[in-house]
Design a protein around this motif. Structure first.
Motif, PDB file in Angstrom:
ATOM      1  N   CYS A 192     -12.296  -2.915  -4.806  1.00 27.41           N
ATOM      2  CA  CYS A 192     -11.189  -1.783  -4.678  1.00 27.41           C
ATOM      3  C   CYS A 192     -11.499  -1.297  -5.942  1.00 27.41           C
ATOM      4  O   CYS A 192     -11.427  -2.046  -7.112  1.00 27.41           O
ATOM      5  CB  CYS A 192      -9.720  -2.543  -4.384  1.00 27.41           C
ATOM      6  SG  CYS A 192      -9.651  -2.883  -2.444  1.00 27.41           S
TER       7      CYS A 192
ATOM      8  N   GLU B 270      -7.182   5.249   0.146  1.00 28.95           N
ATOM      9  CA  GLU B 270      -5.938   4.702   1.072  1.00 28.95           C
ATOM     10  C   GLU B 270      -4.907   5.495   0.803  1.00 28.95           C
ATOM     11  O   GLU B 270      -3.461   5.056   0.348  1.00 28.95           O
ATOM     12  CB  GLU B 270      -5.750   3.166   0.366  1.00 28.95           C
ATOM     13  CG  GLU B 270      -6.807   2.196   0.853  1.00 28.95           C
ATOM     14  CD  GLU B 270      -6.363   0.814   0.615  1.00 28.95           C
ATOM     15  OE1 GLU B 270      -5.242   0.440   0.321  1.00 28.95           O
ATOM     16  OE2 GLU B 270      -7.606   0.048   0.941  1.00 28.95           O
TER      17      GLU B 270
ATOM     18  N   SER C 269       0.454   3.577   6.628  1.00 22.72           N
ATOM     19  CA  SER C 269      -0.152   2.791   7.631  1.00 22.72           C
ATOM     20  C   SER C 269       0.957   1.923   8.025  1.00 22.72           C
ATOM     21  O   SER C 269       1.841   1.349   7.487  1.00 22.72           O
ATOM     22  CB  SER C 269      -1.164   1.801   7.159  1.00 22.72           C
ATOM     23  OG  SER C 269      -1.486   0.620   7.996  1.00 22.72           O
TER      24      SER C 269
ATOM     25  N   ALA D  77       0.916   3.088   1.727  1.00 17.44           N
ATOM     26  CA  ALA D  77      -0.262   4.011   0.842  1.00 17.44           C
ATOM     27  C   ALA D  77      -0.622   3.540  -0.287  1.00 17.44           C
ATOM     28  O   ALA D  77       0.516   3.416  -1.097  1.00 17.44           O
ATOM     29  CB  ALA D  77      -0.130   5.279   1.360  1.00 17.44           C
TER      30      ALA D  77
ATOM     31  N   ASN E  24     -11.055   1.425  -1.051  1.00 22.39           N
ATOM     32  CA  ASN E  24     -11.578   0.205  -0.865  1.00 22.39           C
ATOM     33  C   ASN E  24     -13.091   0.243  -0.539  1.00 22.39           C
ATOM     34  O   ASN E  24     -13.387   0.602   0.616  1.00 22.39           O
ATOM     35  CB  ASN E  24     -10.922  -0.431   0.269  1.00 22.39           C
ATOM     36  CG  ASN E  24     -11.299  -1.909   0.516  1.00 22.39           C
ATOM     37  OD1 ASN E  24     -12.375  -2.292   0.479  1.00 22.39           O
ATOM     38  ND2 ASN E  24      -9.948  -2.917   0.987  1.00 22.39           N
TER      39      ASN E  24
ATOM     40  N   THR F  94      -7.208  -0.469   7.381  1.00 24.37           N
ATOM     41  CA  THR F  94      -7.031   0.399   6.375  1.00 24.37           C
ATOM     42  C   THR F  94      -8.072   0.901   5.686  1.00 24.37           C
ATOM     43  O   THR F  94      -7.864   1.925   4.898  1.00 24.37           O
ATOM     44  CB  THR F  94      -5.933  -0.178   5.419  1.00 24.37           C
ATOM     45  OG1 THR F  94      -6.599  -1.393   4.734  1.00 24.37           O
ATOM     46  CG2 THR F  94      -4.605  -0.519   5.742  1.00 24.37           C
TER      47      THR F  94
END
Length: 377
Positions: free
Chosen positions: A219, A247, A251, A256, A262, A333
């Motif tokens: 990430c 991101e 979700s 967020a 990622n 995600t």
């Protein structure tokens, strides 16, 4: 190699109370330099760490031309060889000082004076009056072979954009003179995008989506917030990179994290400016490239890199007769970007879907584009 464009803030008004808001906003927004009165230098240094330009030896950049020939306080000499400003710039340069010439372009003769003064300085600050673009074009053309940076005086973001793009190369920076503090932030934003390349993205057709087991994924957390449509270019082959979405979308499973991409498995490449690097090499403080679905780019600084063991999935896509691949975490995600510019969760990808990628038939060696045959499978 392209130079980074710079933003200077003009904060040399009559009073400190008048100048302080400009200085503070410039510091907070990421300006590169503040043009000050000499007596305001100590106060500005207390506010934060930034380069200051002013008349006098206390400044990081010593300005000649203010209160002199450059701004019309003194008349220009008939022969520029007799110029006090040019003589002072030469003296300071010989002493190893960093010098900026300051000229208000009132007419053609002041333009000619600016050209001569620029030959003796590290920076040339030019402030137009009624006519701005043509003198700036002439100065850029006349000084392009010399090691001097041209800083064009502007009053808003529209003028800043024009100055930074004049004659394709544009000025090296702008000196913003405004009491509208929001315009300082607008001009900084233009600076951040100016000179950044636009990367052509094309569509690729997904031909395989397959779970492949556990692996170490990365990430990339930046010190910047990304918006929907933005992400980074990642892939298992350096010449074929997928636009992996940030991101930045809410979700039902997790909040967020608009600072994060990622990005994928540790072995993958990431596009960094003109080069690529391995995700595993990235560390806090490195600069990465954020790109949107239109191919527009901007830089961002890495705040943290997280490497964790997670289930991975293989994504293969066909583009221009070639097959490109990447490994991404198997989670809803994590998203690629579809041909319509909208994010697509990797868990919903299927054969035949179209995604945005960067593809270049040239190979890369140590991240640098070369003409060589390299096969990556």
């Amino acid at each position: 190699m392209k130079k980074d464009k710079t933003v200077w803030i003009k904060a040399d008004g009559i009073t400190w109370e008048e100048n302080k808001p400009r200085i503070t906003t410039g510091l907070e927004s990421g300006a590169d330099c503040i043009l000050l009165n000499t007596e305001d230098i100590p106060g500005a240094r207390e506010l934060g760490n930034i380069r200051v330009a002013a008349p006098g030896d206390e400044a990081d950049i010593i300005v000649v031309g203010c209160g002199s020939e450059g701004d019309g306080t003194r008349e220009l000499p008939e022969d520029f060889a007799d110029s006090l400003d040019i003589s002072e710039a030469i003296r300071l340069s010989r002493e190893g000082k960093t010098v900026a010439g300051y000229v208000i372009i009132r007419n053609k003769r002041y333009e000619q004076f600016a050209l001569e003064l620029g030959k003796t300085c590290d920076y040339l600050i030019t402030v137009g009056t009624d006519w701005k673009v043509i003198p700036l074009e002439n100065l850029i053309a006349g000084l392009q072979q010399l090691d001097v940076e041209i800083i064009a005086g502007v009053q808003d973001s529209e003028e800043a954009k024009l100055a930074l793009e004049t004659l394709e190369h544009g000025s090296d920076g702008v000196l913003l003179d405004t009491d509208n503090l929001s315009e300082i932030k607008n001009v900084i934003s233009i600076r951040d995008r100016s000179g950044m390349e636009r990367i052509p993205l094309i569509k690729a057709r997904v031909i395989k989506v397959k779970s492949v087991g556990m692996g170490d994924r990365v990430c990339v957390d930046t010190a910047s917030l990304m918006i929907p449509g933005e992400g980074m270019l990642i892939g298992s082959q350096s010449n074929g990179l997928f636009l992996v979405h940030s991101e930045s979308e809410e979700s039902p499973y997790v909040a967020a994290r608009p600072f994060r991409v990622n990005a994928g498995a540790v072995h993958a490449y990431i596009r960094i400016g003109e080069k690529t690097r391995y995700l595993s090499e990235l560390v806090s403080g490195d600069e990465v490239l954020i790109i949107n679905s239109e191919g527009e780019t901007r830089p961002a600084v890495i705040g943290r890199v997280k490497i964790e063991r997670r289930p991975l999935m293989l994504v293969e896509a066909e583009v221009e007769g070639a097959v490109i691949k990447t490994l991404l975490q198997n989670a809803e995600t994590i998203k690629l970007v579809g041909n319509n510019g909208k994010p697509m969760p990797v868990t919903e990808l299927k054969e035949g879907d179209e995604v945005l990628v960067y593809f270049d038939a040239s190979a890369r060696h140590f991240g640098i584009k070369i003409e060589e045959t390299i096969i990556e499978k």
